[in-house]
Write a protein that holds these residues in place. Structure first.
Motif, PDB file in Angstrom:
ATOM      1  N   GLY A  17      -0.903   3.395  -2.177  1.00 16.79           N
ATOM      2  CA  GLY A  17      -0.996   2.239  -3.055  1.00 16.79           C
ATOM      3  C   GLY A  17      -0.007   2.285  -4.199  1.00 16.79           C
ATOM      4  O   GLY A  17       0.976   3.018  -4.171  1.00 16.79           O
ATOM      5  N   PHE A  43      -1.931  -2.335  -6.436  1.00 14.16           N
ATOM      6  CA  PHE A  43      -2.444  -2.417  -5.067  1.00 14.16           C
ATOM      7  C   PHE A  43      -3.337  -1.220  -4.745  1.00 14.16           C
ATOM      8  O   PHE A  43      -3.096  -0.119  -5.212  1.00 14.16           O
ATOM      9  N   PRO A  44      -4.357  -1.453  -3.909  1.00 12.50           N
ATOM     10  CA  PRO A  44      -5.315  -0.388  -3.591  1.00 12.50           C
ATOM     11  C   PRO A  44      -4.697   0.812  -2.877  1.00 12.50           C
ATOM     12  O   PRO A  44      -3.823   0.667  -2.036  1.00 12.50           O
ATOM     13  N   ASN A  45      -5.188   1.974  -3.245  1.00 10.89           N
ATOM     14  CA  ASN A  45      -4.877   3.211  -2.557  1.00 10.89           C
ATOM     15  C   ASN A  45      -5.804   3.265  -1.348  1.00 10.89           C
ATOM     16  O   ASN A  45      -7.014   3.405  -1.485  1.00 10.89           O
ATOM     17  N   LEU A  46      -5.220   3.100  -0.156  1.00 13.55           N
ATOM     18  CA  LEU A  46      -6.032   3.067   1.062  1.00 13.55           C
ATOM     19  C   LEU A  46      -6.707   4.401   1.330  1.00 13.55           C
ATOM     20  O   LEU A  46      -7.781   4.453   1.927  1.00 13.55           O
ATOM     21  N   ASN A  54      -8.056   6.393  -0.789  1.00 13.63           N
ATOM     22  CA  ASN A  54      -9.327   6.406  -1.530  1.00 13.63           C
ATOM     23  C   ASN A  54     -10.299   5.380  -0.961  1.00 13.63           C
ATOM     24  O   ASN A  54     -11.481   5.665  -0.796  1.00 13.63           O
ATOM     25  N   SER A  55      -9.801   4.175  -0.685  1.00 10.49           N
ATOM     26  CA  SER A  55     -10.666   3.098  -0.171  1.00 10.49           C
ATOM     27  C   SER A  55     -11.377   3.506   1.110  1.00 10.49           C
ATOM     28  O   SER A  55     -12.543   3.176   1.308  1.00 10.49           O
ATOM     29  N   HIS A 110       0.796  -1.229   0.000  1.00 13.72           N
ATOM     30  CA  HIS A 110       0.000   0.000   0.000  1.00 13.72           C
ATOM     31  C   HIS A 110       0.829   1.279   0.000  1.00 13.72           C
ATOM     32  O   HIS A 110       0.265   2.369   0.077  1.00 13.72           O
TER      33      HIS A 110
END
Length: 108
Positions: free
Chosen positions: A41, A45-48, A50-51, A35
């Motif tokens: 991110g 891999f996800p951008n935390l 934004n998540s 991350h």
């Protein structure tokens, strides 16, 4: 609808004890491997940051503890389980733009 109180306290680069412990867990458990060092991110891999705009605290806890897709489950990791609220507070604070990127210190 009333806005919920933030789960963290921050003054510059100083945060409350629980949030500080969450930041240390993020570093020690190597969350940055996927991350990024501050949660942004990467290509795969996800951008935390934004998540976290769309995840409730309960949803965040479920993803961290139970895993999802390539995210491993951390329910067997005592350090993560014991500090899940602080980890949430740290990432939520980063997502909200309240907690700066980089090293943090604990409020005294």
């Amino acid at each position: 609808m009333a806005r919920a109180e933030a789960p963290y306290k921050v003054e510059g680069n100083k945060v409350d004890k629980a949030t500080y412990e969450g930041w240390k867990i993020y570093k020690r458990q190597r969350c940055e491997t996927c991350h990024g060092p501050t949660g942004e991110g990467g290509p795969a891999f996800p951008n935390l940051l934004n998540s976290m705009k769309n995840l409730s605290k309960e949803q965040f806890q479920q993803v961290v503890l139970e895993g999802r897709k390539n995210m491993p489950a951390y329910k067997g990791n005592k350090a993560v389980v014991d500090n899940i609220d602080g980890l949430y507070a740290y990432i939520k604070g980063r997502s909200d733009g309240a907690i700066p990127a980089g090293d943090l210190a604990e409020m005294q």
